[in-house]
Design an enzyme around this catalytic site. Structure first.
Site, PDB file in Angstrom:
ATOM      1  CB  CYS A  70      -0.910  -0.021   1.225  1.00  0.00           C
ATOM      2  SG  CYS A  70      -1.865   1.490   1.411  1.00  0.00           S
TER       3      CYS A  70
ATOM      4  CB  CYS B 179      -0.509   2.368   4.187  1.00  0.00           C
ATOM      5  SG  CYS B 179      -1.984   1.742   3.402  1.00  0.00           S
ATOM      6  CG  ASP B 180       3.238   0.950   4.440  1.00  0.00           C
ATOM      7  OD1 ASP B 180       2.844   1.409   5.528  1.00  0.00           O
ATOM      8  OD2 ASP B 180       2.973  -0.193   4.040  1.00  0.00           O
TER       9      ASP B 180
END
Ligand code: NAP
Length: 304
Positions: free
Chosen positions: A133, A136-137
């Site tokens: 992701c 997200c990261d």
């Protein structure tokens, strides 16, 4: 035990749309959402191709808007995970965590999970360099080099997103052409810090406590080289999130649920919608359409 006319499994665009229409048909409805509403939309930065938003819309904004549309209706929103589904009984029975719920019809819209790369050591590096992701990261790798694997829309779109944060994106694809949309291919080509490695696969992961590099092999020449990267983003498609589905439900060779064009499965009263369905075009717009169609079919099935 709670009982509903219809139970919707999954809070992505397909499930939210199905629940909205079922409620508007005057049916009693519950929707089971595992995490936050929105599904994969929540993990997408900009959604550029949902009709009606010419300037695009953030994934979280569209998730919130679809979810808010349900608020005026008496829909029970249950947070939990489906652990069993008995579809041949009447009523049908679904276990959410440890509690059973009964429903006369079910819309399965639990979506998909990421496909793993399958390179030795992948598990060890998840959260320590390997991610599925970018939204997200991506921030963890600000200013650092990363690799991306895949050649579909997700790999291209997420590479473009990452290129705005990281120093370099090494996009590794196993063939010599992408399957992602031309509009993204063009943008990838024009982005200076995205370096495409065609005909290439990742064969090894390196690092002690965190990822430090990967070995890339050219599948045509057999040549291998080391790529020093701190992050590896894997975008090689999805698998159906349907571990709870009963064996009597018809699925295709990859495990996606087979339906007719009215979203009916082979089990009367069980409908499927969105990415978990066997189909060629996986989009937010098609998930919404599937959800609406499934709700209509459930309404007709229930004979109200
Ligand atoms: P996808 O379209 O299935 O593409 C997966 C990619 O990963 C393919 O390029 C495939 O290579 C490659 N791949 C598969 N297994 C691999 C392996 N073991 N090792 C290395 N590479 C591997 O998946 P996706 O890009 O996640 O998209 C899923 C669906 O969502 C699609 O229908 C897509 O159109 C849709 N989607 C749409 C948008 C959008 O419209 N903006 C955004 C994201 C996703 P090959 O090409 O050689 O098969």
């Amino acid at each position: 035990m709670a009982r509903y006319d219809s139970l919707v499994i999954g809070g992505g665009p397909a499930g939210l749309s199905a629940a909205l229409y079922l409620a508007r048909f005057g049916l009693t409805v519950a929707i089971v959402e595992k995490l936050a509403h929105g599904g994969l939309m929540l993990l997408t930065d900009d959604i550029e191709n949902y009709p009606g938003f010419p300037k695009g819309i953030k994934g979280y904004e569209l998730s919130d808007a679809l979810s808010a549309h349900l608020e005026p209706y008496p829909i029970d929103r249950i947070r939990g995970e489906i652990t069993a589904l008995h579809a041949e009984t009447s009523p049908k029975r679904v276990r959410v965590d440890d509690e059973w719920i009964e429903a006369d019809s079910i819309v399965v819209a639990s979506g998909v999970v990421y496909r793993n790369l399958g390179v030795p050591g992948e598990e060890k590096f998840i959260g320590k360099g390997i991610s599925y992701c970018a939204l997200c990261d991506g921030n963890f790798f600000r200013g650092q080099p990363v690799a991306v694997v895949g050649g579909g829309n997700t790999a291209l779109e997420e590479s473009l997103y990452l290129a705005r944060l990281v120093s370099d994106v090494h996009l590794v694809h196993r063939r010599d052409s992408f399957r992602g949309a031309p509009v993204y291919q063009e943008r990838v080509k024009k982005t200076e810090n995205i370096h495409v490695e065609y005909d290439s696969v990742i064969t090894a992961l390196h690092g002690e406590t965190g990822l430090e590099g990967v070995t890339v092999r050219n599948v045509k020449t057999g040549e291998e080289h080391y790529l020093a990267v701190n992050g590896l983003f894997v975008f090689i498609g999805f698998l159906p999130a349907g571990g709870y589905l009963p064996p009597e439900l018809n699925r295709d060779a990859n495990g996606f649920i087979v339906t007719d064009c009215e979203m009916r499965t082979n089990i009367p009263g069980v409908f499927a919608a969105g990415d978990i369905r066997s189909k060629a075009c996986r989009q937010v717009a098609t998930a919404v359409g599937d959800g609406v169609t499934a709700a209509n079919s459930a309404y007709l099935y229930l004979g109200h």
